[in-house]
Design a protein around this motif. Structure first.
Motif, PDB file in Angstrom:
ATOM      1  N   ASP A 182       0.845  -1.214   0.000  1.00 32.72           N
ATOM      2  CA  ASP A 182       0.000   0.000   0.000  1.00 32.72           C
ATOM      3  C   ASP A 182       0.873   1.253   0.000  1.00 32.72           C
ATOM      4  OD1 ASP A 182      -2.167  -1.675   0.289  1.00 32.72           O
ATOM      5  OD2 ASP A 182      -2.518  -1.191   2.405  1.00 32.72           O
ATOM      6  N   LYS A 183       1.860   1.267   0.879  1.00 33.08           N
ATOM      7  CA  LYS A 183       2.721   2.458   0.997  1.00 33.08           C
ATOM      8  C   LYS A 183       3.523   2.669  -0.283  1.00 33.08           C
ATOM      9  CE  LYS A 183       3.160   2.186   6.028  1.00 33.08           C
ATOM     10  NZ  LYS A 183       2.516   3.465   6.369  1.00 33.08           N
ATOM     11  N   LEU A 188       4.130   5.765  -5.398  1.00 26.66           N
ATOM     12  CA  LEU A 188       4.177   5.825  -6.870  1.00 26.66           C
ATOM     13  C   LEU A 188       3.090   6.746  -7.412  1.00 26.66           C
ATOM     14  CD1 LEU A 188       4.726   2.130  -8.047  1.00 26.66           C
ATOM     15  CD2 LEU A 188       6.299   4.055  -8.343  1.00 26.66           C
ATOM     16  N   GLU A 189       1.897   6.631  -6.837  1.00 27.84           N
ATOM     17  CA  GLU A 189       0.756   7.357  -7.373  1.00 27.84           C
ATOM     18  C   GLU A 189       0.724   8.821  -6.925  1.00 27.84           C
ATOM     19  OE1 GLU A 189      -1.326   6.559  -9.607  1.00 27.84           O
ATOM     20  OE2 GLU A 189      -2.821   8.153  -9.368  1.00 27.84           O
ATOM     21  N   ASN A 190       0.980   9.054  -5.646  1.00 28.22           N
ATOM     22  CA  ASN A 190       0.684  10.379  -5.080  1.00 28.22           C
ATOM     23  C   ASN A 190       1.873  11.205  -4.620  1.00 28.22           C
ATOM     24  OD1 ASN A 190      -2.151   9.937  -5.273  1.00 28.22           O
ATOM     25  ND2 ASN A 190      -1.974   8.584  -3.492  1.00 28.22           N
ATOM     26  N   GLU A 191       3.015  10.599  -4.436  1.00 34.29           N
ATOM     27  CA  GLU A 191       4.077  11.350  -3.762  1.00 34.29           C
ATOM     28  C   GLU A 191       5.285  11.666  -4.622  1.00 34.29           C
ATOM     29  OE1 GLU A 191       5.205  10.247   0.249  1.00 34.29           O
ATOM     30  OE2 GLU A 191       3.505   8.886   0.293  1.00 34.29           O
TER      31      GLU A 191
END
Ligand code: SGN
Ligand code: CA
Length: 527
Positions: A182-183, A188-191
């Protein structure tokens, strides 16, 4: 056999010269495969052995998502570690150097010197976004990452703590293999900065002892009977160090901690440790867990098994628990592959799957690792290859975890000089067959006296033979012909007719210890 007669042969000298030119990185500093730098997703699990991956071994379980990696890329058939233990392996991988050079020789006494060069630091300097999530196990805090979150020490399967960049510890609800994924996906998606190439390290605790499965997978494999290794009842004849270990399924597996046969009227050496783990579950998790184990526990104590029946019952429970933990891992690797696919990243990303070492699944009667014998010296290594790397299928050259750093640096086009001891694997991924590839590997294990009591040893392995020297409070040599004796049951050191091969392997060992500059060496010729 006159040991003094061993000849430092011309063949061995030539072989060492080849290894040296490879080890000094003669193929370094080529450009990466395309104009745009490639991303790297490096998934490393803990204690996952090739016997429990269907792309390597179809006897035991299916791992469809891991198999996807191998099917779209390559499978290394001769992939090894330099020191078969978690912290040391991680240090070798990060630095591209053997343990005596990176300073992290064992889990119990070492703290990683985080100021030394590592491949994430080089990548970061070259403009990569770098991130790490999961098990770290190097005692000092990570350096060289734009973002990291690690579990303390070995980490917990249930509702684990994470150490975050401020140094604080935060408990998160859930099962660790899911949470690490999840992290990673969230980063990858948001940070991350999407204008930059990235290198993401996903480091799982799974499938480390004591193999606590997700409650969702507890029912799996209960009807399966796993094939017993043919040397499960090994008597260790001619192998004194192997006899001295404390990692036997029969003798050393704890009925409560390892095998979950917990009952209020029963006690064991590791019962308190077991409770410290399962007491982390919330009431719903615990209810499911207890309901699953209750009938197995009652049945076990009612049957009062003895001898081989008890031994094989332990083996079957061990295999089932391990297999259930792999299921979560395989599912979560699938999530990462799906994310990369759905976001159009697969063509431009190298996906690596490996483990910190191999593991014994009952071979020689054991669990755990540490020895230079094949099951734990080997580590699985599969890679899904991006566009431009055309190699598919098996790569048979001998590779080692000190090679990962040089590989990633070459892929990223990093030309900065470094003193890594490994060799870039990029030529192999491009389908080349370098004729000066190393013909032997070096190994050195230090953690003794310690848990599982595997004595200190170093050794050399070539394509056919393996020579090991156990030292410290013992002075024993072992020699194996892997072609004739792949399960290493017959130590032929000192046997009639082995003088010349012993001499050749001693010379290779001496060359390796000089090449890698190991301060612990045997005196040659042996007095
Ligand atoms: C723990 C385990 C050992 C294991 C080491 C090292 N004991 O100490 O069985 O060999 O880790 O493993 S436990 O009782 O704590 O489970 S490593 O992979 O991290 O090096
Ligand atoms: Ca490990």
């Amino acid at each position: 056999m006159t040991r003094k007669a061993f000849i430092y042969s011309a063949v061995a000298v030539a072989a060492a010269a080849g290894a040296l030119s490879a080890a000094t990185g003669c193929q370094k500093a080529k450009a990466s495969t395309g104009d745009q730098p490639l991303n790297i997703v490096y998934i490393m699990t803990d204690d996952h052995t090739a016997q429990m991956m269907s792309c390597y071994d179809t006897r035991h379980i299916n791992t469809p998502n891991l198999d996807r990696i191998a099917a779209d890329g390559v499978r290394f058939t001769n992939s090894f570690v330099a020191n078969s233990l978690s912290g040391p392996s991680r240090a070798c991988m990060l630095t591209g150097k053997h343990s005596h050079k990176n300073g992290f020789t064992d889990n119990t006494t070492c703290v990683f010197d985080g100021d030394q060069p590592t491949f994430p630091k080089y990548l970061q300097r070259a403009g990569y976004q770098t991130a790490l999530f999961g098990k770290w196990h190097l005692e000092s805090l990570p350096q060289g990452f734009d973002r990291w979150e690690i579990v303390p020490g070995q980490g917990d399967y249930y509702n684990p703590d994470f150490i975050v960049e401020s140094g604080d510890t935060v408990q998160v609800h859930g099962y660790l293999t899911d949470l690490i994924t999840d992290k990673s996906l969230d980063w990858l998606e948001n940070e991350r900065d999407k204008s930059k190439p990235f290198c993401l390290l996903i480091h799982h605790k799974a499938i480390h002892r004591n193999w606590l499965a997700d409650t969702a997978h507890l029912a799996l494999y209960e009807d399966k009977t796993f094939e017993l290794p043919e040397n499960f009842y090994d008597d260790y004849q001619g192998r004194e160090a192997a006899r001295a270990q404390e990692m036997s399924v029969i003798k050393d597996m704890d009925l409560i901690y390892d095998l979950k046969m917990d009952r209020p009227d029963k006690d064991s050496a590791l019962k308190a440790r077991y409770h410290s783990y399962i007491d982390r579950m919330d009431s719903a998790q615990r209810a499911t867990y207890d309901a699953f184990y209750a009938p197995i526990i009652e049945d076990f104590y009612a049957r009062d098994l003895k001898g081989r029946e008890l031994a094989e019952w332990k083996y079957q429970r061990y295999m089932r628990d391990y297999a259930k933990v792999v299921k979560s891992l395989d599912d979560n690797v699938g999530r990462v592959l799906d994310y990369l696919d759905e976001h159009g990243l697969l063509d431009n990303t190298l996906v690596v799957y490996t483990s910190d070492q191999g593991f014994y699944m009952g071979e020689h009667g054991w669990f755990d690792k540490r020895f230079m014998y094949e099951e734990s010296f080997h580590t699985p290594l599969i890679m899904r290859l991006p566009k431009g790397m055309d190699r598919r299928g098996d790569i048979d050259q001998m590779v080692q975890n000190i090679d990962y750093g040089p590989t990633f640096l070459e892929i990223a086009g990093v030309t900065e000089p470094n003193d890594m001891q490994g060799v870039s694997l990029l030529p192999l991924l491009k389908g080349e067959n370098p004729d000066n590839w190393r013909d032997a590997l070096y190994y050195h294990f230090y953690e003794y006296p310690a848990e599982h009591m595997v004595k200190r040893h170093y050794g050399v392995r070539d394509g056919r033979y393996k020579l090991i020297h156990f030292y410290n409070d013992i002075d024993k040599w072992e020699l194996y012909d892997l072609q004739e004796d792949p399960t290493e049951m017959n130590n032929i050191y000192g046997a009639e007719g082995t003088d010349s091969i012993t001499g050749l392997m001693m010379a290779k060992l001496k060359d390796m210890q000089e090449l890698y500059d190991d301060p612990i060496r045997f005196t040659y010729p042996i007095k």
